[in-house]
Write a protein that holds these residues in place. Structure first.
Motif, PDB file in Angstrom:
ATOM      1  N   PHE A   1       8.360  -5.462 -12.503  1.00  0.00           N
ATOM      2  CA  PHE A   1       6.931  -5.683 -12.332  1.00  0.00           C
ATOM      3  C   PHE A   1       6.616  -7.162 -12.372  1.00  0.00           C
ATOM      4  O   PHE A   1       7.092  -7.883 -13.233  1.00  0.00           O
ATOM      5  N   TYR A   2       5.826  -7.592 -11.430  1.00  0.00           N
ATOM      6  CA  TYR A   2       5.290  -8.936 -11.480  1.00  0.00           C
ATOM      7  C   TYR A   2       4.024  -8.911 -10.647  1.00  0.00           C
ATOM      8  O   TYR A   2       3.958  -8.216  -9.640  1.00  0.00           O
ATOM      9  N   PRO A   3       2.974  -9.628 -11.064  1.00  0.00           N
ATOM     10  CA  PRO A   3       1.700  -9.508 -10.339  1.00  0.00           C
ATOM     11  C   PRO A   3       1.780  -9.913  -8.862  1.00  0.00           C
ATOM     12  O   PRO A   3       0.964  -9.483  -8.062  1.00  0.00           O
ATOM     13  N   ASP A   4       2.801 -10.742  -8.501  1.00  0.00           N
ATOM     14  CA  ASP A   4       2.897 -11.128  -7.094  1.00  0.00           C
ATOM     15  C   ASP A   4       3.832 -10.204  -6.308  1.00  0.00           C
ATOM     16  O   ASP A   4       4.222 -10.494  -5.189  1.00  0.00           O
ATOM     17  N   LEU A   5       4.193  -9.086  -6.935  1.00  0.00           N
ATOM     18  CA  LEU A   5       5.071  -8.113  -6.271  1.00  0.00           C
ATOM     19  C   LEU A   5       4.374  -6.754  -6.306  1.00  0.00           C
ATOM     20  O   LEU A   5       4.628  -5.913  -7.158  1.00  0.00           O
ATOM     21  N   PRO A   6       3.421  -6.549  -5.374  1.00  0.00           N
ATOM     22  CA  PRO A   6       2.549  -5.378  -5.498  1.00  0.00           C
ATOM     23  C   PRO A   6       3.274  -4.032  -5.437  1.00  0.00           C
ATOM     24  O   PRO A   6       2.805  -3.056  -6.019  1.00  0.00           O
ATOM     25  N   LYS A   7       4.426  -3.966  -4.766  1.00  0.00           N
ATOM     26  CA  LYS A   7       5.121  -2.684  -4.677  1.00  0.00           C
ATOM     27  C   LYS A   7       5.745  -2.276  -5.999  1.00  0.00           C
ATOM     28  O   LYS A   7       6.050  -1.107  -6.223  1.00  0.00           O
ATOM     29  N   GLY A   8       5.999  -3.256  -6.871  1.00  0.00           N
ATOM     30  CA  GLY A   8       6.707  -2.952  -8.119  1.00  0.00           C
ATOM     31  C   GLY A   8       8.209  -2.972  -7.912  1.00  0.00           C
ATOM     32  O   GLY A   8       8.985  -2.696  -8.824  1.00  0.00           O
ATOM     33  N   PHE A   9       8.637  -3.268  -6.712  1.00  0.00           N
ATOM     34  CA  PHE A   9      10.073  -3.461  -6.454  1.00  0.00           C
ATOM     35  C   PHE A   9      10.219  -4.412  -5.271  1.00  0.00           C
ATOM     36  O   PHE A   9       9.286  -4.589  -4.481  1.00  0.00           O
TER      37      PHE A   9
ATOM     38  N   VAL B   1      20.427  -7.880 -17.176  1.00  0.00           N
ATOM     39  CA  VAL B   1      21.644  -7.503 -16.455  1.00  0.00           C
ATOM     40  C   VAL B   1      21.228  -6.608 -15.293  1.00  0.00           C
ATOM     41  O   VAL B   1      20.105  -6.117 -15.243  1.00  0.00           O
ATOM     42  N   ALA B   2      22.138  -6.439 -14.334  1.00  0.00           N
ATOM     43  CA  ALA B   2      21.814  -5.692 -13.123  1.00  0.00           C
ATOM     44  C   ALA B   2      21.219  -4.322 -13.442  1.00  0.00           C
ATOM     45  O   ALA B   2      20.288  -3.868 -12.782  1.00  0.00           O
ATOM     46  N   GLU B   3      21.718  -3.682 -14.509  1.00  0.00           N
ATOM     47  CA  GLU B   3      21.242  -2.327 -14.840  1.00  0.00           C
ATOM     48  C   GLU B   3      19.738  -2.312 -15.115  1.00  0.00           C
ATOM     49  O   GLU B   3      19.066  -1.313 -14.883  1.00  0.00           O
ATOM     50  N   ASP B   4      19.213  -3.437 -15.623  1.00  0.00           N
ATOM     51  CA  ASP B   4      17.786  -3.479 -15.939  1.00  0.00           C
ATOM     52  C   ASP B   4      16.924  -3.246 -14.707  1.00  0.00           C
ATOM     53  O   ASP B   4      15.777  -2.843 -14.811  1.00  0.00           O
ATOM     54  N   TYR B   5      17.448  -3.568 -13.536  1.00  0.00           N
ATOM     55  CA  TYR B   5      16.641  -3.462 -12.322  1.00  0.00           C
ATOM     56  C   TYR B   5      16.684  -2.075 -11.692  1.00  0.00           C
ATOM     57  O   TYR B   5      15.981  -1.809 -10.740  1.00  0.00           O
ATOM     58  N   ARG B   6      17.537  -1.213 -12.213  1.00  0.00           N
ATOM     59  CA  ARG B   6      17.647   0.156 -11.680  1.00  0.00           C
ATOM     60  C   ARG B   6      17.757   0.154 -10.160  1.00  0.00           C
ATOM     61  O   ARG B   6      16.983   0.787  -9.450  1.00  0.00           O
TER      62      ARG B   6
ATOM     63  N   MET C   1       0.846  -1.192   0.000  1.00  0.00           N
ATOM     64  CA  MET C   1       0.000   0.000   0.000  1.00  0.00           C
ATOM     65  C   MET C   1       0.888   1.252   0.000  1.00  0.00           C
ATOM     66  O   MET C   1       1.930   1.268   0.650  1.00  0.00           O
ATOM     67  N   PRO C   2       0.457   2.284  -0.695  1.00  0.00           N
ATOM     68  CA  PRO C   2       1.310   3.474  -0.755  1.00  0.00           C
ATOM     69  C   PRO C   2       1.467   4.117   0.619  1.00  0.00           C
ATOM     70  O   PRO C   2       0.538   4.101   1.429  1.00  0.00           O
ATOM     71  N   GLY C   3       2.668   4.644   0.861  1.00  0.00           N
ATOM     72  CA  GLY C   3       2.905   5.390   2.100  1.00  0.00           C
ATOM     73  C   GLY C   3       3.261   4.541   3.298  1.00  0.00           C
ATOM     74  O   GLY C   3       3.532   5.059   4.371  1.00  0.00           O
ATOM     75  N   MET C   4       3.269   3.235   3.149  1.00  0.00           N
ATOM     76  CA  MET C   4       3.588   2.368   4.280  1.00  0.00           C
ATOM     77  C   MET C   4       5.101   2.244   4.429  1.00  0.00           C
ATOM     78  O   MET C   4       5.827   2.163   3.453  1.00  0.00           O
ATOM     79  N   LEU C   5       5.580   2.211   5.668  1.00  0.00           N
ATOM     80  CA  LEU C   5       7.029   2.186   5.881  1.00  0.00           C
ATOM     81  C   LEU C   5       7.510   0.836   6.416  1.00  0.00           C
ATOM     82  O   LEU C   5       6.919   0.299   7.359  1.00  0.00           O
ATOM     83  N   PRO C   6       8.575   0.319   5.840  1.00  0.00           N
ATOM     84  CA  PRO C   6       9.141  -0.948   6.317  1.00  0.00           C
ATOM     85  C   PRO C   6       9.944  -0.748   7.594  1.00  0.00           C
ATOM     86  O   PRO C   6      10.511   0.323   7.816  1.00  0.00           O
ATOM     87  N   VAL C   7       9.959  -1.761   8.453  1.00  0.00           N
ATOM     88  CA  VAL C   7      10.781  -1.751   9.672  1.00  0.00           C
ATOM     89  C   VAL C   7      11.581  -3.061   9.668  1.00  0.00           C
ATOM     90  O   VAL C   7      11.022  -4.127   9.458  1.00  0.00           O
ATOM     91  N   ILE C   8      12.895  -2.961   9.917  1.00  0.00           N
ATOM     92  CA  ILE C   8      13.752  -4.148   9.812  1.00  0.00           C
ATOM     93  C   ILE C   8      13.521  -5.120  10.968  1.00  0.00           C
ATOM     94  O   ILE C   8      13.468  -4.724  12.129  1.00  0.00           O
TER      95      ILE C   8
END
Ligand SMILES: [Zn+2]
Length: 487
Positions: free
Chosen positions: A86-94, A271-276, A48-55
């Protein structure tokens, strides 16, 4: 593989860190292969947008345990990075991963190969999060995909070896050794079928003697040791055939079709560059205190390789038997408890009964060592009875069968079932002379040089004794009486 080419293989292993909660939120880690979908999901792990991860500190500790067990240099500061795709099972897009400054690097691991021991370099170990899971359905003429986010955000450890493996056997042993370490340090139960550990070999070949690397293909997400071996063998043969017929291996990602037994091209390798990749702006650098890392280092158990060496040196076990015993920490603990309790039996006898008859029963029933109805000391008690000549091997197997099915004490099982071994010389002597008297033809044949008839006569005596005679004593008595009758 012909002798013209050398396989060059590295492994990338993804292991779930089996913590209670996910990597960046407090959702529980649940078994995503059973139960309801989407029950362990929150705004963070559903993107969800705006949500923050905590380690998750426990996940970091688990990761450090593995990295130390793999002799890695721990980077006290490591950086989380966004890997965009992008993948449908990766909702954040990263995916949050680590890129330029991973948790740990430059480690090693000792494995067995046909040419002896090999030290395999570990390039890096880093933390990331898992994706969700897609299920593709075809129902009522419709095709659609279901998304389950229970797995989304589960902590994952990625372990990357250098491409230093040169045979299918080395690949398999390296994967076994990694799995064994993950289990020893208590971060992963090692279940490949459930996807808790996924193995991706990158494979290339080069002419023998060449030091240059060929173009590699990577096989994704193998979920059994058997498919790892089959896929590697297949891909090596495919590349050799391609090169031999004048073709060229292209860099690509492949899948493994287990039913057909072939690798399939999935996509040209990005290649790694593709993932930005760029540093995750929502997380600070991960900074570890040196003292904390050292505390974890001190808490590590003795690891499988060191334990194996000790078992060979201290107990006189063959390296192969030691390998079988140390592969699982619980089995090795069981064995050590059994050896420590022994009065007459030696460590080798106990190892033989553990890895032979007992493993046989366990494999057949699918029983783990922790589920046995008896403890290590009962195995010792049985081995003491065997070593002391109180029960013969056939009787001992029966006792073990009862222990396995019901538990109990070997001494009372032997007594209750009348399995005491008969070593009484007078009794043995009369059984032997009865058998010799009853089988004049076989005796004559044996004396005329037909040596295998001795086994027939031996079998007859054992039968007469209801299987309870001491086999060694029977053999020597039989031999003595036959020798006497030859004169
Ligand atoms: Zn969550």
């Amino acid at each position: 593989m012909s002798s013209k080419y050398q396989p060059v293989i590295g492994l990338e292993v993804h292991a779930v860190l089996e913590t209670r909660s996910k990597m960046f939120c407090s959702c529980p880690v649940v078994d995503s292969t059973i139960g309801e979908p989407n029950i362990a999901v929150c705004p963070v792990c559903s993107g969800m947008p705006g949500m923050l991860p905590v380690i998750n500190e426990a996940a970091v500790e688990y990761a450090v345990r593995v990295a130390l067990a793999l002799n890695c240099k721990i980077n006290l500061t490591s950086i989380f990075a966004r890997k965009s795709y992008f993948y449908p099972d990766l909702p954040k897009g990263f995916q949050i991963s680590q890129y330029e400054q991973p948790l740990a690097q430059n480690g090693w691991l000792d494995i067995e190969t046909a040419d002896g021991e090999q030290r395999v370099a570990i390039r890096r170990v880093h933390i990331e999060e898992d994706t969700g899971k897609l299920t593709h359905v075809e129902k009522g003429g419709q095709r659609y995909s279901l998304v389950d986010l229970n797995r989304s955000g589960v902590p994952l450890l990625e372990i990357v070896t250098e491409p230093e493996l040169h045979s299918v056997e080395a690949v398999r042993n390296c994967a076994y050794a990694l799995r064994s370490i993950l289990r020893y340090v208590g971060v992963n139960s090692g279940n490949l079928e459930k996807g808790l550990m996924r193995i991706e070999p990158n494979i290339s070949i080069r002419p023998i003697g060449s030091s240059e690397f060929g173009t590699r293909a990577e096989i994704k997400n193998l979920n059994s040791f058997r498919s790892l071996e089959r896929a590697t063998t297949y891909e090596l043969a495919r590349q050799e055939q391609l090169v031999e017929s004048g073709g060229r291996v292209v860099q690509q990602t492949m899948g493994w079709d287990d039913a057909r037994g072939t690798t399939l091209a999935q996509r040209s390798k990005e290649v790694a560059e593709d993932y930005r990749y760029f540093p995750e702006p929502d997380l600070p650098p991960l900074v570890l205190e040196k003292a904390w890392v050292e505390k974890i280092r001190k808490s590590l158990p003795e690891l499988p390789h060191a334990r194996r060496e000790r078992f060979v040196a201290t107990f006189g076990l063959k390296p192969y038997d030691a390998d079988v015993i140390v592969a699982e920490r619980e089995v090795a603990d069981f064995y050590e408890t059994a050896v420590a309790a022994a009065k007459v039996a030696d460590a080798k006898l106990i190892a033989n009964w553990l890895t032979g008859a007992l493993f046989g029963l366990m494999n057949e029933a699918g029983t783990e060592i922790g589920e046995l109805r008896f403890g290590a000391k009962q195995l010792t008690a049985l081995c003491d009875q065997i070593a002391g000549g109180k029960v013969n091997p056939a009787g001992a197997r029966e006792v073990l069968g009862v222990l396995f099915a019901e538990g109990g004490s070997p001494a009372s099982i032997i007594k209750a079932r009348g399995l005491q071994q008969i070593s009484n010389t007078g009794q043995l002597r009369s059984w032997v002379s009865e058998v010799i008297a009853a089988n004049p033809q076989q005796v004559a044949g044996y004396l005329a040089g037909n040596a295998p008839l001795l086994n027939f006569l031996f079998g007859q005596v054992m039968q007469k004794a209801g299987g309870k005679a001491n086999p060694a004593a029977v053999r020597s008595e039989l031999q003595a009486q036959l020798d006497a009758s030859a004169k």
